[in-house]
Design an enzyme around this catalytic site. Structure first.
Site, PDB file in Angstrom:
ATOM      1  N   HIS A 134       0.810  -1.221   0.000  1.00 19.57           N
ATOM      2  CA  HIS A 134       0.000   0.000   0.000  1.00 19.57           C
ATOM      3  C   HIS A 134       0.842   1.269   0.000  1.00 19.57           C
ATOM      4  O   HIS A 134       0.298   2.365  -0.144  1.00 19.57           O
ATOM      5  CB  HIS A 134      -1.020  -0.009   1.146  1.00 19.57           C
ATOM      6  N   SER A 261       4.432   2.047   8.087  1.00 21.69           N
ATOM      7  CA  SER A 261       4.073   1.055   7.065  1.00 21.69           C
ATOM      8  C   SER A 261       5.266   0.786   6.162  1.00 21.69           C
ATOM      9  O   SER A 261       5.867   1.722   5.625  1.00 21.69           O
ATOM     10  CB  SER A 261       2.914   1.573   6.209  1.00 21.69           C
TER      11      SER A 261
END
Length: 305
Positions: A134, A261
């Site tokens: 992502h 992330s």
């Protein structure tokens, strides 16, 4: 026949991609130019002054202002892809220009619609940075023109706020797999950034490999990344024993926050660091990362070639 969700895809149609099959080959780390591999501690953590491994809990431009975590682009606010559980055990790393800290990269991400986001990645080879899927490919944002491959990523290895060790280097070449880009399946949320230079030959990189459930459950997981709740572009570290494992995920109660992330979840063997998962998600009790299984390993090998 259904397509393998680990089928690799690229933002560059001309890039050669190898199939995700075959047997894994153990990948060794490299310390880069002038690198000295600092030994790990007896607890499997980094030798960070003042850091103590937390006890297990009882019972268990566009970047000039406030920039959000890239996880919000695909999952929406409040972010929650990464979570601090109880007391915040993270410590700041300030000597980021030395190995192994310079392997971790602060990412300033420009999406297809021109919006700006933050993330983390880590070198796995001279010109390849592993990260979450992502980070490089936005899914289901609901914003017109935002989904798909990001426009560019500005990479800052080992950045410490206003202190810049290397870079930045801008990349427009990205990799992921159809399980993420096509289906948005969190079990396949991994990808890579391909640099136009061999900067990793100077910074060094981490190894990575495939380990059994029983082995991983004995491992202390380490995570360093760039959380959005701390001063801009500063590197923070925490560690704890792996909590549990699944076929495609690794779970741990290591404190993280949005912006981390794509961080490496890594183990230390002697003086060497090896990624076991790519950090991507949080939860009420544990956070989690995409496990480096044989297909993930093989794609990383192809992307670092």
């Amino acid at each position: 026949m259904p397509q393998d969700p680990h089928t690799p895809v690229s933002s560059d149609p001309a890039a050669g991609l190898l199939p995700a099959d075959g047997q894994p080959v153990f990948q060794q780390p490299g310390t880069g130019a002038g690198g000295e591999p600092a030994p790990g501690s007896s607890t499997g953590t980094e030798p960070v002054e003042g850091y103590r491994l937390p006890e297990p809990p009882e019972g268990d431009d566009v970047f000039g202002g406030l920039v959000p975590d890239i996880g919000e682009a695909s999952f929406g606010p409040p972010t929650g892809p990464e979570t601090v559980h109880g007391p915040d055990d993270r410590v700041q790393i300030t000597n980021t220009c030395v190995y192994p800290w310079r392997v971790h990269c602060f990412l300033e991400i420009t999406a297809a619609d021109g919006s700006g986001w933050l993330g983390t990645g880590w070198f796995i080879g001279p010109h390849t940075i592993a990260t979450a899927g992502h980070v490089v490919f936005i899914k289901n944002s609901g914003v017109p023109g935002r989904d798909g491959w990001v426009r560019s990523i500005r990479v800052w290895p080992g950045r410490n706020g206003g202190t810049v060790c290397y870079g930045p280097v801008v990349s427009t070449s990205f990799r992921s797999v159809t399980g993420w880009t096509g289906s948005g399946d969190q079990n396949y949320d991994y990808g890579a950034i391909i640099l136009p230079t061999d900067l990793g030959a100077r910074t060094g990189w981490f190894g990575f490999g495939v380990w059994s459930d029983a082995d991983l459950l004995q491992v202390t997981g380490n995570i360093a990344g760039y959380p959005a709740d701390k001063p801009y572009a500063t590197l923070w570290y925490d560690a704890r024993r792996i909590d549990s494992v699944g076929p495609r995920k690794v779970y741990y109660d290591i404190d993280t926050f949005g912006g981390q992330s794509g961080s490496s979840v890594y183990r230390i063997i002697g003086n060497d660091r090896y990624g076991v998962a790519v950090h991507a998600y949080g939860g009420a009790r544990v956070n989690s990362g995409t496990r480096i299984t044989t297909p993930v390993h093989n794609n990383f090998v192809a992307w670092k070639a």
